[in-house]
Design an enzyme around this catalytic site. Sequence first.
Site, PDB file in Angstrom:
ATOM      1  N   ILE A 145       0.809  -1.259  -0.146  1.00 22.30           N
ATOM      2  CA  ILE A 145       0.032  -0.245   0.219  1.00 22.30           C
ATOM      3  C   ILE A 145       1.094   0.848  -0.312  1.00 22.30           C
ATOM      4  O   ILE A 145       0.830   2.491  -0.760  1.00 22.30           O
ATOM      5  CB  ILE A 145      -0.900   0.075   1.387  1.00 22.30           C
ATOM      6  CG1 ILE A 145      -1.629  -1.259   1.295  1.00 22.30           C
ATOM      7  CG2 ILE A 145      -1.598   1.493   1.250  1.00 22.30           C
ATOM      8  CD1 ILE A 145      -2.624  -1.228   2.477  1.00 22.30           C
ATOM      9  N   ASP A 164      11.054   2.891   6.150  1.00 22.65           N
ATOM     10  CA  ASP A 164      10.911   1.567   6.277  1.00 22.65           C
ATOM     11  C   ASP A 164      12.139   0.499   6.497  1.00 22.65           C
ATOM     12  O   ASP A 164      13.081   0.725   5.313  1.00 22.65           O
ATOM     13  CB  ASP A 164      10.013   0.332   4.694  1.00 22.65           C
ATOM     14  CG  ASP A 164       9.422  -0.186   5.609  1.00 22.65           C
ATOM     15  OD1 ASP A 164      10.304  -1.628   6.007  1.00 22.65           O
ATOM     16  OD2 ASP A 164       8.406  -0.774   4.830  1.00 22.65           O
ATOM     17  N   THR A 230      -4.812   5.000   8.174  1.00 29.65           N
ATOM     18  CA  THR A 230      -5.974   3.930   7.025  1.00 29.65           C
ATOM     19  C   THR A 230      -5.468   2.310   7.321  1.00 29.65           C
ATOM     20  O   THR A 230      -5.188   1.508   7.147  1.00 29.65           O
ATOM     21  CB  THR A 230      -5.649   4.111   5.379  1.00 29.65           C
ATOM     22  OG1 THR A 230      -4.909   3.755   4.821  1.00 29.65           O
ATOM     23  CG2 THR A 230      -6.084   5.335   5.179  1.00 29.65           C
ATOM     24  N   ASP A 256      -9.091   5.960   8.935  1.00 27.26           N
ATOM     25  CA  ASP A 256     -10.348   5.231   8.207  1.00 27.26           C
ATOM     26  C   ASP A 256     -10.864   3.935   9.164  1.00 27.26           C
ATOM     27  O   ASP A 256     -10.820   2.660   9.146  1.00 27.26           O
ATOM     28  CB  ASP A 256      -9.688   3.992   6.869  1.00 27.26           C
ATOM     29  CG  ASP A 256     -10.170   3.416   5.994  1.00 27.26           C
ATOM     30  OD1 ASP A 256     -11.786   3.713   6.242  1.00 27.26           O
ATOM     31  OD2 ASP A 256     -10.394   2.805   6.120  1.00 27.26           O
ATOM     32  N   GLU A 261     -12.083   0.336  17.193  1.00 23.58           N
ATOM     33  CA  GLU A 261     -13.533  -0.276  16.354  1.00 23.58           C
ATOM     34  C   GLU A 261     -13.795  -1.550  17.105  1.00 23.58           C
ATOM     35  O   GLU A 261     -13.277  -2.355  17.338  1.00 23.58           O
ATOM     36  CB  GLU A 261     -12.951  -0.451  15.326  1.00 23.58           C
ATOM     37  CG  GLU A 261     -12.955  -0.135  13.749  1.00 23.58           C
ATOM     38  CD  GLU A 261     -12.226  -0.085  12.819  1.00 23.58           C
ATOM     39  OE1 GLU A 261     -11.072   0.185  12.720  1.00 23.58           O
ATOM     40  OE2 GLU A 261     -12.341  -0.930  11.843  1.00 23.58           O
ATOM     41  N   HIS A 279     -12.939   2.239   8.052  1.00 27.49           N
ATOM     42  CA  HIS A 279     -13.206   1.585   7.694  1.00 27.49           C
ATOM     43  C   HIS A 279     -13.104   0.930   6.623  1.00 27.49           C
ATOM     44  O   HIS A 279     -13.777  -0.751   6.209  1.00 27.49           O
ATOM     45  CB  HIS A 279     -12.776  -0.184   8.621  1.00 27.49           C
ATOM     46  CG  HIS A 279     -11.684  -0.679   8.875  1.00 27.49           C
ATOM     47  ND1 HIS A 279     -10.943  -1.460  10.129  1.00 27.49           N
ATOM     48  CD2 HIS A 279     -10.655  -1.235   7.427  1.00 27.49           C
ATOM     49  CE1 HIS A 279     -10.108  -2.414   9.352  1.00 27.49           C
ATOM     50  NE2 HIS A 279      -9.476  -1.616   8.132  1.00 27.49           N
ATOM     51  N   ILE A 280     -13.541   0.968   5.328  1.00 29.66           N
ATOM     52  CA  ILE A 280     -13.892   1.491   4.051  1.00 29.66           C
ATOM     53  C   ILE A 280     -12.084   1.062   3.019  1.00 29.66           C
ATOM     54  O   ILE A 280     -12.066   0.798   1.104  1.00 29.66           O
ATOM     55  CB  ILE A 280     -14.820   1.893   3.764  1.00 29.66           C
ATOM     56  CG1 ILE A 280     -14.324   3.537   3.260  1.00 29.66           C
ATOM     57  CG2 ILE A 280     -15.791   2.169   4.491  1.00 29.66           C
ATOM     58  CD1 ILE A 280     -14.849   4.827   2.419  1.00 29.66           C
ATOM     59  N   GLY A 281     -10.735   1.143   3.204  1.00 29.57           N
ATOM     60  CA  GLY A 281      -9.904   1.693   2.001  1.00 29.57           C
ATOM     61  C   GLY A 281     -10.039   0.721   1.276  1.00 29.57           C
ATOM     62  O   GLY A 281      -9.799   1.150  -0.204  1.00 29.57           O
ATOM     63  N   ALA A 282     -10.287  -0.892   1.455  1.00 30.09           N
ATOM     64  CA  ALA A 282      -9.797  -2.013   0.397  1.00 30.09           C
ATOM     65  C   ALA A 282     -11.149  -2.261   0.175  1.00 30.09           C
ATOM     66  O   ALA A 282     -11.215  -2.814  -0.493  1.00 30.09           O
ATOM     67  CB  ALA A 282      -9.481  -3.102   1.722  1.00 30.09           C
TER      68      ALA A 282
HETATM   69  P1  NAD Z   1       2.775  -5.019   3.546  1.00 32.30           P
HETATM   70  O1  NAD Z   1       3.117  -6.537   4.037  1.00 32.30           O
HETATM   71  O2  NAD Z   1       3.164  -4.490   2.587  1.00 32.30           O
HETATM   72  O3  NAD Z   1       3.521  -3.391   4.073  1.00 32.30           O
HETATM   73  C1  NAD Z   1       3.963  -3.521   5.263  1.00 32.30           C
HETATM   74  C2  NAD Z   1       5.326  -2.619   5.990  1.00 32.30           C
HETATM   75  O4  NAD Z   1       5.178  -2.282   6.926  1.00 32.30           O
HETATM   76  C3  NAD Z   1       6.619  -4.007   5.479  1.00 32.30           C
HETATM   77  O5  NAD Z   1       7.074  -3.604   3.955  1.00 32.30           O
HETATM   78  C4  NAD Z   1       7.172  -3.726   7.222  1.00 32.30           C
HETATM   79  O6  NAD Z   1       9.049  -3.532   6.348  1.00 32.30           O
HETATM   80  C5  NAD Z   1       7.046  -2.086   7.096  1.00 32.30           C
HETATM   81  N1  NAD Z   1       6.952  -1.528   8.475  1.00 32.30           N
HETATM   82  C6  NAD Z   1       6.224  -3.020   9.374  1.00 32.30           C
HETATM   83  N2  NAD Z   1       6.721  -2.097  10.979  1.00 32.30           N
HETATM   84  C7  NAD Z   1       6.771  -0.805  10.724  1.00 32.30           C
HETATM   85  C8  NAD Z   1       7.709   0.235  11.218  1.00 32.30           C
HETATM   86  N3  NAD Z   1       7.749   0.561  12.953  1.00 32.30           N
HETATM   87  N4  NAD Z   1       8.170   1.505  11.065  1.00 32.30           N
HETATM   88  C9  NAD Z   1       7.996   1.286   9.525  1.00 32.30           C
HETATM   89  N5  NAD Z   1       7.585   0.668   8.378  1.00 32.30           N
HETATM   90  C10 NAD Z   1       7.201  -0.664   8.776  1.00 32.30           C
HETATM   91  O7  NAD Z   1       1.050  -4.336   3.835  1.00 32.30           O
HETATM   92  P2  NAD Z   1       0.003  -3.500   3.555  1.00 32.30           P
HETATM   93  O8  NAD Z   1      -0.417  -4.818   2.770  1.00 32.30           O
HETATM   94  O9  NAD Z   1       1.124  -2.329   2.064  1.00 32.30           O
HETATM   95  O10 NAD Z   1      -0.614  -3.037   4.335  1.00 32.30           O
HETATM   96  C11 NAD Z   1      -0.330  -2.213   5.243  1.00 32.30           C
HETATM   97  C12 NAD Z   1      -1.199  -2.516   6.040  1.00 32.30           C
HETATM   98  O11 NAD Z   1      -2.846  -2.288   5.714  1.00 32.30           O
HETATM   99  C13 NAD Z   1      -1.465  -3.007   7.113  1.00 32.30           C
HETATM  100  O12 NAD Z   1      -2.185  -2.507   8.279  1.00 32.30           O
HETATM  101  C14 NAD Z   1      -2.631  -3.438   6.838  1.00 32.30           C
HETATM  102  O13 NAD Z   1      -3.732  -4.150   8.052  1.00 32.30           O
HETATM  103  C15 NAD Z   1      -3.487  -2.183   6.263  1.00 32.30           C
HETATM  104  N6  NAD Z   1      -4.740  -2.509   5.550  1.00 32.30           N
HETATM  105  C16 NAD Z   1      -6.390  -1.669   5.971  1.00 32.30           C
HETATM  106  C17 NAD Z   1      -6.742  -1.386   4.947  1.00 32.30           C
HETATM  107  C18 NAD Z   1      -8.038  -0.798   5.104  1.00 32.30           C
HETATM  108  O14 NAD Z   1      -9.647  -0.866   5.347  1.00 32.30           O
HETATM  109  N7  NAD Z   1      -8.478   0.896   5.811  1.00 32.30           N
HETATM  110  C19 NAD Z   1      -6.424  -2.398   4.075  1.00 32.30           C
HETATM  111  C20 NAD Z   1      -6.035  -2.759   4.116  1.00 32.30           C
HETATM  112  C21 NAD Z   1      -4.416  -3.236   4.836  1.00 32.30           C
END
Ligand code: NAD
Length: 312
Positions: A145, A164, A230, A256, A261, A279-282
């Site tokens: 994301i 990261d 989000t 979001d 929650e 919480h509608i991100g996805a």
């Molecule tokens: P991902 O695993 O592809 O990426 C997460 C990244 O965060 C990794 O590269 C990791 O190294 C890094 N990371 C972990 N801890 C860290 C820290 N303390 N500081 C800096 N970087 C750090 O995950 P993604 O698919 O990109 O998803 C990211 C987040 O989005 C997740 O928490 C997921 O649950 C959330 N999400 C929310 C929604 C929504 O509806 N709002 C939808 C999908 C995902």
Amino acid sequence: GQQALEKAGFEVQTVHVAQEQLASYLNKNKVSALLVRSATQVGKDIIDACPDLKLIGRGGVGMDNIAVAYAREKGLHIINTPAASSDSVAELVFAHLAGGVRNLHEANRLMPLEGDVHFKTLKKSFANGTELRGKTIGIIGFGRIGKAVARIALGVGMKVIYNDETSPSEPIEISFYDGRSVRFDLETVPFEDLLAQSDFITLHVPAQKKPVIGAAEIEKMKMGAALINTSRGGIVDEIALVDALEAGKLSFAALDVFTSEPKPEIQILMQPGLSLSPHIGASTAEAQERIGEELARQVIHLLQAQQSTAGL
Ligand code: NAD
């Protein structure tokens, strides 16, 4: 997704089942594949109580609602669709961001109430908007994301910095509608530098034990910066966030996801400086399609040998 499963010989049930009735529903219907989103809890109790279960699928990314390690120990397949909704979340970040810099979150609250009698006053108070082009966006967590956010931000003309530790440098390829693409090479910056340099900070890290952004981190941010979460509730300390909005340290923020929650705190819901979504991100039509198709593909691949019932 449903059509693909049915074509492959699976019986698909798409029903809402109350959490407390889940185990008995699964057993009664001899469900072998359970596909859920984020709300259904599939803990050890469900796994122990449902011997027919062979697969648990999560439509989306975070699997914190599933006892993953325990299920795998018991020989169950655990699947998810991590990439299907990255662009949907990234676009929601920009919906909040583009709205926030023009005060739309506040204008949308006040126009229905006062737009007819106080039009000029509202115009005056909301005419101080700013633009995204040329500003710096700091992305914390540069996974799927985070990178999708970077692509949009670069397209909008923003400077992108990210933090990261596991991803020291990343090529970002932006593809255009006509097949052309442009590549940017980005490098991680220290967390403290990101806090100090960003006009907007957006979080894309997995669930954490303690907040990534609390009062001390907000203190290090630019005056008038904005913050968008989000990722998961609890990653931003909500009390520190409200304090910073009230003190004018942050110009606005967007959430979001919420610490408490599905019952966000009233102080959060009533805070005028917050742009809010439930919480509608996805959750876009396109992401739903991709999630369904991806889950179906994996279920068919893993379970086709057995004539199964997929309960969604
Ligand atoms: P991902 O695993 O592809 O990426 C997460 C990244 O965060 C990794 O590269 C990791 O190294 C890094 N990371 C972990 N801890 C860290 C820290 N303390 N500081 C800096 N970087 C750090 O995950 P993604 O698919 O990109 O998803 C990211 C987040 O989005 C997740 O928490 C997921 O649950 C959330 N999400 C929310 C929604 C929504 O509806 N709002 C939808 C999908 C995902």
